[in-house]
Design a protein around this motif. Sequence first.
Motif, PDB file in Angstrom:
ATOM      1  N   ASP A  54      47.203  31.426  35.400  1.00  0.00           N
ATOM      2  CA  ASP A  54      47.025  32.815  35.814  1.00  0.00           C
ATOM      3  C   ASP A  54      47.312  33.720  34.621  1.00  0.00           C
ATOM      4  OD1 ASP A  54      46.961  35.309  36.937  1.00  0.00           O
ATOM      5  OD2 ASP A  54      48.146  34.778  38.701  1.00  0.00           O
ATOM      6  N   THR A  55      46.274  34.281  34.053  1.00  0.00           N
ATOM      7  CA  THR A  55      46.388  35.079  32.836  1.00  0.00           C
ATOM      8  C   THR A  55      46.296  36.582  33.099  1.00  0.00           C
ATOM      9  OG1 THR A  55      44.006  34.958  32.481  1.00  0.00           O
ATOM     10  CG2 THR A  55      45.344  33.215  31.493  1.00  0.00           C
ATOM     11  N   ALA A  56      46.373  36.976  34.371  1.00  0.00           N
ATOM     12  CA  ALA A  56      46.154  38.380  34.715  1.00  0.00           C
ATOM     13  C   ALA A  56      47.243  39.291  34.168  1.00  0.00           C
ATOM     14  CB  ALA A  56      46.048  38.537  36.226  1.00  0.00           C
ATOM     15  N   SER A  57      48.468  38.771  34.042  1.00  0.00           N
ATOM     16  CA  SER A  57      49.581  39.572  33.542  1.00  0.00           C
ATOM     17  C   SER A  57      50.571  38.659  32.839  1.00  0.00           C
ATOM     18  CB  SER A  57      50.279  40.312  34.684  1.00  0.00           C
ATOM     19  OG  SER A  57      50.948  39.390  35.538  1.00  0.00           O
ATOM     20  N   GLU A 117      31.605  34.111  43.128  1.00  0.00           N
ATOM     21  CA  GLU A 117      31.555  34.463  44.547  1.00  0.00           C
ATOM     22  C   GLU A 117      32.678  35.443  44.890  1.00  0.00           C
ATOM     23  OE1 GLU A 117      29.028  33.613  46.248  1.00  0.00           O
ATOM     24  OE2 GLU A 117      28.234  32.234  44.747  1.00  0.00           O
ATOM     25  N   ALA A 118      32.497  36.177  45.961  1.00  0.00           N
ATOM     26  CA  ALA A 118      33.475  37.210  46.342  1.00  0.00           C
ATOM     27  C   ALA A 118      34.868  36.620  46.557  1.00  0.00           C
ATOM     28  CB  ALA A 118      32.994  37.930  47.602  1.00  0.00           C
ATOM     29  N   TYR A 119      34.950  35.401  47.101  1.00  0.00           N
ATOM     30  CA  TYR A 119      36.262  34.816  47.375  1.00  0.00           C
ATOM     31  C   TYR A 119      37.015  34.446  46.096  1.00  0.00           C
ATOM     32  CZ  TYR A 119      34.460  30.104  46.355  1.00  0.00           C
ATOM     33  OH  TYR A 119      33.937  29.006  45.720  1.00  0.00           O
ATOM     34  N   GLN A 120      36.316  34.384  44.961  1.00  0.00           N
ATOM     35  CA  GLN A 120      36.964  34.059  43.694  1.00  0.00           C
ATOM     36  C   GLN A 120      37.605  35.286  43.038  1.00  0.00           C
ATOM     37  OE1 GLN A 120      33.122  31.935  42.404  1.00  0.00           O
ATOM     38  NE2 GLN A 120      34.670  30.852  41.212  1.00  0.00           N
ATOM     39  N   PHE A 162      38.925  37.535  38.206  1.00  0.00           N
ATOM     40  CA  PHE A 162      38.468  36.472  39.099  1.00  0.00           C
ATOM     41  C   PHE A 162      38.927  35.114  38.580  1.00  0.00           C
ATOM     42  CE2 PHE A 162      34.900  37.650  36.281  1.00  0.00           C
ATOM     43  CZ  PHE A 162      34.680  36.458  35.615  1.00  0.00           C
ATOM     44  N   GLN A 163      38.893  34.147  39.453  1.00  0.00           N
ATOM     45  CA  GLN A 163      39.332  32.794  39.121  1.00  0.00           C
ATOM     46  C   GLN A 163      38.118  31.865  39.079  1.00  0.00           C
ATOM     47  OE1 GLN A 163      41.781  30.177  41.900  1.00  0.00           O
ATOM     48  NE2 GLN A 163      43.365  30.940  40.521  1.00  0.00           N
TER      49      GLN A 163
END
Length: 286
Positions: free
Chosen positions: A6-9, A276-279, A219-220
């Motif tokens: 997880d590289t978001a923060s 996809e939206a769920y990602q 997104f993932q």
Amino acid sequence: MMASLDTASEGALYNSLAEIFSAPRHLIEYAIIRNNLSLQSAGSAEEVNLKSIKKIIDDKIDTESTIGDFDNVTISHLTTRSESSIENPKPIYNLHDSLLHDTELSFKLKESGIMFRKSKKGIDTYLDGSLIDWESMIPKSNEEPCIRMIMRRLQPNRYFPEADKCINGFLFGGDIWENSDVRHIIEMPEFAENILRVLGKRKAINEWRSKVKAYVITFQVPVSRIIFDGSNKLNRRQTQYCLLRHAFYYLSKIRQGDWDQWDNPIIRLEDNLNVEAYQIVSIRAV
């Protein structure tokens, strides 16, 4: 359940590294502090020594750890959208699918009489129902670089066997719009601005800019479906190690107060891949 990077923060990255190395978070921080001189002297993420970092962790937990497997990684993507399209997130399409599907991009270009159809060559462009021959426009236009960029994105050629249509983003979150390579995207989609400018539709450009805002969509995606910009020769495990080296390099730079968005690696998804939206993990306004 397989771990993710997880590289978001900064905080999320520390937590995911702790899971991947099967070690408490404070030992990940400790390993960066103990390896500070080596990390500071590294000219790039490629010079980060994962074995050295792992040994520091092993010495503290007094056992042999393993660098765990992980399936997914988060990517931060800069985009320009209307507020209404953000309220109900839809898939993020690669450029070709975005032009061929009913999307905000294709709809707004259609308002200016511009439509697209799939052909044997790639994607054909029509203006008010007439096929555009981009190549023949070059001698009569002052926008040759822009026209060639449009052509490069719509159809492959002898120099580029694949059209430049893939989704891309940055490995790490934060103020990614500060990277000068993408700063212009905060006004409107680059492809739309290019094609409207070449076709002389300045009014449409101004109207578009007035109705959209810039967002960072995180997104993932699977590790096996990403490519580091400039390299597509890494296998899955090599990609994982490359991601980890970049992660420790980033955290070291953050700790030193020396991180710059110019250092943020550009990540490309495989050419035909859509998100996809769920990602989608998060959406925030710039």
